[in-house]
Structure formats: C-alpha cells, structure tokens
Motif scaffolding. Sequence first.
Motif: not given
Length: 283
Positions: A196-202, A204-207, A212-220
């Motif tokens: 859900y995180w990744q979809d929401w970010i994508a 909004r114009g991110f690749t 994927r990276l922003m999601t992973i790094e946030t959880f990590l």
Amino acid sequence: MNQMNSFKNPLLKSMKIGFVGAGHMTQALVKGMVQSKAVRPEQIIISNRTPGKLIKLQETFGVQTRAQNEQVVEECDVVILAMKPQDLPAAIESIAGAFNEHQIVISLAAGITFSILEKQVSDGRLVRLMPNTPSLISRGILGFMCQESDDYVSSTMEDLFSSLGVVVEVDLEEKLDALMISCSSGTGFVFEMMMYWQDWIAERGFTDEEARLMTIETFLGASMLAAQSDGIEIEELQSRVTSKKGVTAAGLSSMRELEMERVLRLSFEKANMRAQEISRSTK
Ligand SMILES: NC(=O)c1ccc[n+]([C@@H]2O[C@H](COP(=O)([O-])OP(=O)(O)OC[C@H]3O[C@@H](n4cnc5c(N)ncnc54)[C@H](OP(=O)(O)O)[C@@H]3O)[C@@H](O)[C@H]2O)c1
C-alpha cells in the motif's frame, strides 16, 4: 548468535540433519545453516516428493540427497518434516515406523499440534518449530517448543538455528500459534502494508524503483531505530516524530479513527482460526 565452535551441544558436529521436503523453508534453513557453518553440507541429507529441487539444493550447497524419505529418517539424528501441513499425513504414513526414540523430530507444519503429531510419528523427541522467511537473511524469528522439556533438545535447537535469527523457546502451543501468526504470517502482513505504501508513493510521480526503495527504507529505518533504542518504548519513539496538531498527528488520528488496530487484530484472529481449522482437518 553462535560463533563457530561454541556449540552448546558438543555432538552437533557429528550429527546428521535430515529434511523431508525441499521447499522454500528447507531452502532458507539449509542456506542459513551452511553459510553460518553451524553444520557442514555433508551433514545435511534431504529428500523430496519430486527430484527437481533436490538437484538444485545439491548443486548450490553441496548437501546430500536421497530418493526415499525413509532413507533420511534411517540415517539422521535430527529429522525435519518440512512439507505443507496438508501433505504431512501422506508423507509420514510411509515412514511412520522408521523413527527411533533418540531422534529429534522437528515439525514445521503450521497448525499441526503435538497431539496430532504423536499419533503419526511412532517414536522420537518431538519438537515444533515455527520459522519465518527473514531467516533467509539471518533476521528470522524461530519459535520452538519441545513436547517434553529436554535440555539436550533445546540446546541442539539453539545450535542449529541461532545463525538464522532469534531463537525463542515457548512452553505452550498457544504461544507457538501466536508466534506463527505474528511473525511467520506476520511477515506476509507487513508485506501487505508495504505494498500500500509503495503504491501510494508511485501514484505521486515517483518511479516504481524509487517507491520501492522509499518504502523499504522507511520500514527498515523504523525497525532499526527501534532495535537500536534500548530501553525506549516504541510508543515513545512514535511520540518523538509526532508534534501536537502536526502532520504525523493528523495521519495517526485518522488511523485510530478508522480503527487500524481492530483491522489488524481481526486479521490475526482470522489467521488463528485458519490454523485451528487446519489442525482439526488433519486429525
Ligand atoms: N514459508 C513460510 O514462511 C513458513 C513459515 C513457517 C512455517 N512454515 C511451514 O514450513 C512447511 C513447509 O513450507 P514451505 O513454504 O517450505 O512449503 P513448500 O515450498 O510448498 O515446500 C514443501 C515441500 O514438501 C515437499 N513434499 C510434499 N509432500 C512430500 C512427501 N510426501 N515427501 C517428501 N516431500 C514432500 C514438496 O515437494 P514437491 O516439490 O514435489 O511439491 C515441497 O518441495 C509448512 O508446513 C509450513 O507450514 C512455512
């Protein structure tokens, strides 16, 4: 975690470790054991219903393989039953008489209780083990319970699996179920939220790659921060990123109004009910 040669069970180096079933979980456990040098590849013997995965495991890790499950049971000190719960009765039928009282017999099958297992496994020291897939990268939670309290078995379990993550011994099957739902199924639940995180970010114009990276790094990042904040409750860490009437507070307040906790709790309960259904249908 164990360092080489600091095993609690001095016999581990000469033990044969068998797997019946060569699926995802076996592959994760074998990878961790071999790479951490907890056991040598030649100590591991694996059988599977069909040969394809065995060839790959042998080529990748140098383990031994056998065509028949019975051979694994006959040759090994520890036998890990690593098939899906619904495949367990059929798999055990042909090997039921081959176990001996000294063997450690470890079942990975979710929802298969000791009272079911002891009807199917004629002999041996029964253990239920509940790993999760982060064991693949040595960040697993590996919960286990011995049917009867046994220091020899507990220390062998620690030696075998501590290189794969945190090993937790529990004293009640209900606790093992809770560990399975929160940590094994829980890994899948966390991935659901990450999607859900990744979809929401994508959206909004991110690749996709950036999302994927922003999601992973946030959880990590959140997990690592919690892990490295000894003595600080998660609630306190949350309050440190939440200023009154600020942006985070608005989002959190919506999560609470929408009862996200209730959604999660219901999902956990549903998973628990499914585990009990599997248990009843395998009796
Ligand atoms: N994956 C997880 O995150 C996780 C977490 C905790 C516990 N577990 C438990 O771990 C167990 C294995 O899960 P998995 O994800 O590894 O399943 P999987 O990938 O489907 O692997 C199961 C393996 O068992 C083999 N098999 C089935 N019947 C057999 C038989 N009669 N004799 C020999 N091999 C047989 C299958 O052979 P084929 O190649 O012929 O199909 C397959 O390779 C399950 O009980 C599950 O509840 C899994």
